[in-house]
Design an enzyme around this catalytic site. Structure first.
Site, PDB file in Angstrom:
ATOM      1  N   ARG A 147       0.853  -1.189   0.000  1.00 33.22           N
ATOM      2  CA  ARG A 147       0.000   0.000   0.000  1.00 33.22           C
ATOM      3  C   ARG A 147       0.887   1.236   0.000  1.00 33.22           C
ATOM      4  O   ARG A 147       1.818   1.320   0.803  1.00 33.22           O
ATOM      5  CB  ARG A 147      -0.860  -0.039   1.274  1.00 33.22           C
ATOM      6  CG  ARG A 147      -1.985   0.935   1.281  1.00 33.22           C
ATOM      7  CD  ARG A 147      -2.645   0.984   2.651  1.00 33.22           C
ATOM      8  NE  ARG A 147      -1.965   1.930   3.508  1.00 33.22           N
ATOM      9  CZ  ARG A 147      -2.493   2.429   4.630  1.00 33.22           C
ATOM     10  NH1 ARG A 147      -3.676   2.019   5.043  1.00 33.22           N
ATOM     11  NH2 ARG A 147      -1.826   3.289   5.353  1.00 33.22           N
ATOM     12  N   TYR A 159      -1.167  12.412   6.119  1.00 35.30           N
ATOM     13  CA  TYR A 159      -1.393  11.212   5.362  1.00 35.30           C
ATOM     14  C   TYR A 159      -0.219  10.276   5.116  1.00 35.30           C
ATOM     15  O   TYR A 159      -0.389   9.124   4.877  1.00 35.30           O
ATOM     16  CB  TYR A 159      -2.046  11.563   4.033  1.00 35.30           C
ATOM     17  CG  TYR A 159      -3.039  10.507   3.668  1.00 35.30           C
ATOM     18  CD1 TYR A 159      -3.951  10.095   4.624  1.00 35.30           C
ATOM     19  CD2 TYR A 159      -3.027   9.875   2.453  1.00 35.30           C
ATOM     20  CE1 TYR A 159      -4.844   9.100   4.347  1.00 35.30           C
ATOM     21  CE2 TYR A 159      -3.920   8.885   2.164  1.00 35.30           C
ATOM     22  CZ  TYR A 159      -4.822   8.496   3.109  1.00 35.30           C
ATOM     23  OH  TYR A 159      -5.689   7.515   2.826  1.00 35.30           O
ATOM     24  N   ASP A 212      -5.104   3.718   0.342  1.00 40.68           N
ATOM     25  CA  ASP A 212      -6.184   3.941   1.312  1.00 40.68           C
ATOM     26  C   ASP A 212      -6.560   5.420   1.287  1.00 40.68           C
ATOM     27  O   ASP A 212      -5.736   6.280   1.607  1.00 40.68           O
ATOM     28  CB  ASP A 212      -5.678   3.534   2.706  1.00 40.68           C
ATOM     29  CG  ASP A 212      -6.758   3.573   3.766  1.00 40.68           C
ATOM     30  OD1 ASP A 212      -7.870   4.051   3.472  1.00 40.68           O
ATOM     31  OD2 ASP A 212      -6.483   3.129   4.898  1.00 40.68           O
ATOM     32  N   HIS A 214      -8.945   6.681   3.118  1.00 38.73           N
ATOM     33  CA  HIS A 214      -9.413   7.020   4.463  1.00 38.73           C
ATOM     34  C   HIS A 214     -10.705   7.833   4.424  1.00 38.73           C
ATOM     35  O   HIS A 214     -10.888   8.780   5.199  1.00 38.73           O
ATOM     36  CB  HIS A 214      -8.320   7.756   5.250  1.00 38.73           C
ATOM     37  CG  HIS A 214      -7.777   6.924   6.373  1.00 38.73           C
ATOM     38  ND1 HIS A 214      -8.320   6.927   7.624  1.00 38.73           N
ATOM     39  CD2 HIS A 214      -6.763   6.041   6.409  1.00 38.73           C
ATOM     40  CE1 HIS A 214      -7.654   6.089   8.395  1.00 38.73           C
ATOM     41  NE2 HIS A 214      -6.706   5.526   7.680  1.00 38.73           N
ATOM     42  N   GLU A 238      -8.933   1.590  -1.224  1.00 38.04           N
ATOM     43  CA  GLU A 238      -9.620   1.338   0.057  1.00 38.04           C
ATOM     44  C   GLU A 238     -10.333   2.586   0.565  1.00 38.04           C
ATOM     45  O   GLU A 238      -9.807   3.695   0.446  1.00 38.04           O
ATOM     46  CB  GLU A 238      -8.546   0.891   1.061  1.00 38.04           C
ATOM     47  CG  GLU A 238      -9.079   0.692   2.454  1.00 38.04           C
ATOM     48  CD  GLU A 238      -7.950   0.487   3.459  1.00 38.04           C
ATOM     49  OE1 GLU A 238      -6.818   0.134   3.066  1.00 38.04           O
ATOM     50  OE2 GLU A 238      -8.224   0.700   4.661  1.00 38.04           O
ATOM     51  N   GLU A 264     -13.088  -1.648   7.381  1.00 39.71           N
ATOM     52  CA  GLU A 264     -12.327  -1.787   8.634  1.00 39.71           C
ATOM     53  C   GLU A 264     -13.066  -1.227   9.846  1.00 39.71           C
ATOM     54  O   GLU A 264     -12.803  -1.651  10.962  1.00 39.71           O
ATOM     55  CB  GLU A 264     -10.929  -1.168   8.502  1.00 39.71           C
ATOM     56  CG  GLU A 264     -10.927   0.335   8.349  1.00 39.71           C
ATOM     57  CD  GLU A 264      -9.521   0.902   8.187  1.00 39.71           C
ATOM     58  OE1 GLU A 264      -8.733   0.311   7.436  1.00 39.71           O
ATOM     59  OE2 GLU A 264      -9.233   1.917   8.820  1.00 39.71           O
ATOM     60  N   ARG A 285     -13.163  -5.616   4.196  1.00 42.92           N
ATOM     61  CA  ARG A 285     -11.985  -5.487   5.058  1.00 42.92           C
ATOM     62  C   ARG A 285     -12.302  -5.634   6.540  1.00 42.92           C
ATOM     63  O   ARG A 285     -11.558  -5.157   7.387  1.00 42.92           O
ATOM     64  CB  ARG A 285     -11.290  -4.151   4.778  1.00 42.92           C
ATOM     65  CG  ARG A 285     -10.833  -4.035   3.333  1.00 42.92           C
ATOM     66  CD  ARG A 285      -9.745  -3.014   3.164  1.00 42.92           C
ATOM     67  NE  ARG A 285      -8.553  -3.386   3.877  1.00 42.92           N
ATOM     68  CZ  ARG A 285      -8.143  -2.863   5.015  1.00 42.92           C
ATOM     69  NH1 ARG A 285      -8.818  -1.915   5.619  1.00 42.92           N
ATOM     70  NH2 ARG A 285      -7.035  -3.285   5.589  1.00 42.92           N
ATOM     71  N   GLU A 341      -3.838  -7.382   5.367  1.00 41.41           N
ATOM     72  CA  GLU A 341      -2.954  -6.248   5.658  1.00 41.41           C
ATOM     73  C   GLU A 341      -2.033  -6.657   6.810  1.00 41.41           C
ATOM     74  O   GLU A 341      -2.490  -7.169   7.832  1.00 41.41           O
ATOM     75  CB  GLU A 341      -3.802  -5.039   6.067  1.00 41.41           C
ATOM     76  CG  GLU A 341      -2.996  -3.801   6.397  1.00 41.41           C
ATOM     77  CD  GLU A 341      -3.891  -2.659   6.894  1.00 41.41           C
ATOM     78  OE1 GLU A 341      -4.924  -2.930   7.524  1.00 41.41           O
ATOM     79  OE2 GLU A 341      -3.525  -1.496   6.660  1.00 41.41           O
ATOM     80  N   TRP A 405     -11.021  11.647   8.959  1.00 42.10           N
ATOM     81  CA  TRP A 405      -9.584  11.380   9.024  1.00 42.10           C
ATOM     82  C   TRP A 405      -9.257  10.088   8.297  1.00 42.10           C
ATOM     83  O   TRP A 405      -9.901   9.087   8.427  1.00 42.10           O
ATOM     84  CB  TRP A 405      -9.081  11.264  10.481  1.00 42.10           C
ATOM     85  CG  TRP A 405      -7.615  10.937  10.428  1.00 42.10           C
ATOM     86  CD1 TRP A 405      -6.618  11.770  10.038  1.00 42.10           C
ATOM     87  CD2 TRP A 405      -7.009   9.673  10.716  1.00 42.10           C
ATOM     88  NE1 TRP A 405      -5.420  11.116  10.057  1.00 42.10           N
ATOM     89  CE2 TRP A 405      -5.623   9.821  10.471  1.00 42.10           C
ATOM     90  CE3 TRP A 405      -7.499   8.431  11.148  1.00 42.10           C
ATOM     91  CZ2 TRP A 405      -4.724   8.780  10.651  1.00 42.10           C
ATOM     92  CZ3 TRP A 405      -6.613   7.399  11.330  1.00 42.10           C
ATOM     93  CH2 TRP A 405      -5.228   7.576  11.080  1.00 42.10           C
TER      94      TRP A 405
HETATM   95  O1  KDG Z   1      -7.055   2.525  14.499  1.00 37.77           O
HETATM   96  C1  KDG Z   1      -7.264   2.976  13.210  1.00 37.77           C
HETATM   97  C2  KDG Z   1      -6.231   2.403  12.284  1.00 37.77           C
HETATM   98  O2  KDG Z   1      -6.133   1.025  12.473  1.00 37.77           O
HETATM   99  C3  KDG Z   1      -6.595   2.671  10.844  1.00 37.77           C
HETATM  100  O3  KDG Z   1      -6.601   4.041  10.617  1.00 37.77           O
HETATM  101  C4  KDG Z   1      -5.614   1.974   9.940  1.00 37.77           C
HETATM  102  O4  KDG Z   1      -6.741   2.704   7.948  1.00 37.77           O
HETATM  103  C5  KDG Z   1      -6.044   1.889   8.522  1.00 37.77           C
HETATM  104  C6  KDG Z   1      -5.603   0.711   7.781  1.00 37.77           C
HETATM  105  O5  KDG Z   1      -6.015   0.585   6.629  1.00 37.77           O
HETATM  106  O6  KDG Z   1      -4.858  -0.085   8.340  1.00 37.77           O
HETATM  107 MG    MG Z   2      -7.665   1.768   6.194  1.00 38.92          MG
END
Ligand code: KDG
Ligand code: MG
Length: 405
Positions: A147, A159, A212, A214, A238, A264, A285, A341, A405
Site C-alpha cells: 500500500r 497522510y 487507502d 481514508h 480502500e 475496517e 476489510r 494487511e 480522518w
Molecule cells: O485505528 C485505526 C487504524 O487502524 C486505521 O486508521 C488503519 O486505515 C487503517 C488501515 O487501513 O490499516
Molecule cells: Mg484503512
C-alpha cells in the site's frame, strides 16, 4: 466446561492492547483481543461491568449461544464498543474449544483452503522519492503487494507522516489531545496519481499496489480518482468514501473499474449488507476484533462469497497478536480469502508479552499448527507496560471544517 473467571488486561507493550482471558473449571483458558484504538477504556468497562458477571458459570463450549446472548440479549445491538467486547469473548471461546479438541481453530472452521496467507505491507514517506525507496525495500524483503501513502506537498504532515515525522499510525501518547491535520481534496487529487505513475515507472507492473483514501472523498470525487488510477492497475482502492450510506459506493462503482475495498470500521454484517448484495465492492476489510469475533466473520465470509467478494481483513498494529491470529485462522480457512494487511508487530517489547504463531516469509504469513488460536500472553511481563492514553488524529479543511480522518 464452566467459565470460572474472566480477566481483562490493558497494557501498552508498544501499543495499547486490551486482552481478555477466560478461565474454565477444566484448567483450559482462552484469549481474546478487545482493542479499540483510542477508545480502549470504554471496552474495558463494558467487559468488566456488563459482560463478565453474565458469563461466570456458563458452559464455555456454547459459543453460538453466548454470542447471541451478548448480541441479541443485551437489547442495544451493534456499535464498535459492544462488538469489540463481544469479539474478545468469542475469540477466547474459540481458543478454548480448539485447546479442548487439541486442534487449531482453522480445523474447527473446516480446515485449510491454502497453505499461507498473502499480505500487503505499507510504504509511507514524506515525499514520493522516500515512499518509493520504502516500496523498493519491501519488494526486496519479499512483499508481493504494498500500500502506498505519501505526505502531500502543501499539506505537510498529512497522510504519510505527521509533522514531526512520526509515522501516522504510531502511538500518539506524547500528545495530550488528538493531533490535527489539514485536508484539501483538490491538492490530494492533483498529487496522488503521480505517486502511482512513478511507482509503475520504477518498479513495473508485477508488484501489486494499493491505496487507502481514508474516506476523505465524496462518491463523485472517488469515481474520478478511480478513473485516473485505472492505468496503474491497483489491487484495490480502500475506503474511497464513507459507508454509513452504503449506496455511496454505487456511484463510485458505476464510473470506474478500479477494485474497491471497505470495511475496517464495520462492526456487523448489516454494515456491509447492501455493499455485498449489490456487488458494489470487491473486497471486504472487516476483521475479527471489531466485527464481533470469529463467529460472525464466518457468516460474513460465506455471505460475501455468494457475490464474488473476497476477504481482505484490516490488520493494523493497533490490533493485538491475538486479533491477528484470529484473522489468520479465518484466512487459512475462508475459500474466498484474498489478502491480509500486515505491517509487522511492535518488536521485542511486544514479543516479551505475546508469543504468537505467525511468521512472515516471502510476502506471506505462515501460521504454526498449535491448539486453539496459538497465542500466549505473559500477564507478569505485561504489567510493566502501563496503558497510555492515545488518540487517532483528526482532519480539518483549511477553513476549519472538521473532515474525515
Ligand atoms: O485505528 C485505526 C487504524 O487502524 C486505521 O486508521 C488503519 O486505515 C487503517 C488501515 O487501513 O490499516
Ligand atoms: Mg484503512
Amino acid at each position: 466446561m464452566k467459565i470460572v473467571d474472566i480477566k481483562i488486561y490493558v497494557n501498552c507493550p508498544g501499543r495499547n492492547f486490551v486482552t481478555v482471558k477466560i478461565e474454565t473449571d477444566k484448567g483450559i483458558y482462552g484469549l481474546g483481543d478487545a482493542t479499540l484504538n483510542g477508545r480502549e477504556m470504554a471496552v474495558v468497562a463494558y467487559l468488566e461491568e456488563h459482560i463478565k458477571p453474565c458469563l461466570i458459570g456458563k458452559d464455555a463450549h456454547q459459543i453460538e449461544d453466548i454470542w447471541q446472548y451478548l448480541y441479541r440479549g443485551c437489547y442495544w445491538r451493534k456499535g464498535p464498543v459492544t462488538m469489540t467486547a463481544i469479539a474478545a469473548i468469542d475469540m477466547a471461546l474459540w481458543d478454548i474449544k480448539g485447546k479442548a479438541a487439541d486442534l487449531p481453530v482453522y480445523q474447527l472452521l473446516g480446515g485449510k483452503s491454502r497453505e499461507k496467507i498473502k499480505v500487503y505491507g505499507h510504504a509511507n514517506g514524506k515525499n514520493i522519492e522516500e515512499t518509493l525507496d520504502h516500496l523498493g525495500r519491501l519488494i526486496d524483503e519479499g512483499y508481493k503487494a504494498v500500500r502506498l501513502q505519501c505526505a502531500i506537498p502543501g499539506l505537510e504532515g498529512t497522510y504519510g507522516t505527521l509533522a514531526d515525522k512520526k509515522d501516522y499510525y504510531e502511538l500518539q501518547s506524547d500528545r495530550p489531545l488528538p493531533p490535527e491535520q489539514i485536508w484539501d481534496t483538490n491538492t490530494y487529487l492533483n498529487f496522488v496519481p503521480e505517486l502511482f505513475k512513478k511507482a509503475r515507472e520504477k518498479y513495473g507492473m508485477d508488484v501489486q499496489l494499493l491505496h487507502d483514501v481514508h474516506s476523505r472523498l465524496t462518491p463523485i470525487e472517488a469515481a474520478r480518482l478511480g478513473k485516473i488510477l485505472e492505468p496503474y492497475n491497483l489491487f484495490f482502492l480502500e475506503d474511497s468514501v464513507t459507508a454509513e450510506n452504503q449506496s455511496g459506493y454505487k456511484y463510485v462503482r458505476e464510473h470506474t473499474t478500479i477494485p474497491l475495498a471497505v470495511g475496517e470500521i464495520f462492526n456487523t454484517i448489516w454494515d456491509a449488507k447492501e455493499l455485498i448484495e449489490n456487488q458494489w465492492i470487491d473486497y471486504i476489510r472487516m476483521a475479527a476484533t471489531h466485527a464481533g469475533g470469529i463467529t460472525p466473520m464466518r457468516r460474513i465470509a460465506d455471505f460475501a462469497s455468494l457475490y464474488h467478494i473476497r476477504m481482505a481483513p484490516h490488520g493494523p498494529p493497533d490490533i493485538s497478536p491475538i486479533g491477528h491470529a484470529a484473522n489468520a485462522h479465518l484466512n487459512i480457512w475462508a475459500p474466498n480469502f484474498a489478502i491480509q494487511e500486515f505491517i509487522g508487530f511492535g518488536g521485542t517489547t511486544l514479543n516479551n508479552v505475546f508469543k504468537h504463531p505467525l511468521t512472515l516469509e516471502d510476502g506471506h504469513l505462515l501460521l504454526q499448527d498449535k491448539p486453539g488460536l496459538g497465542v500466549d500472553f505473559d500477564e507478569k511481563a505485561a504489567e510493566k507496560y502501563t496503558y497510555k492514553r492515545s488518540y487517532l488524529p483528526v482532519s480539518r479543511l483549511k477553513d476549519g471544517t472538521l473532515w474525515n480522518w
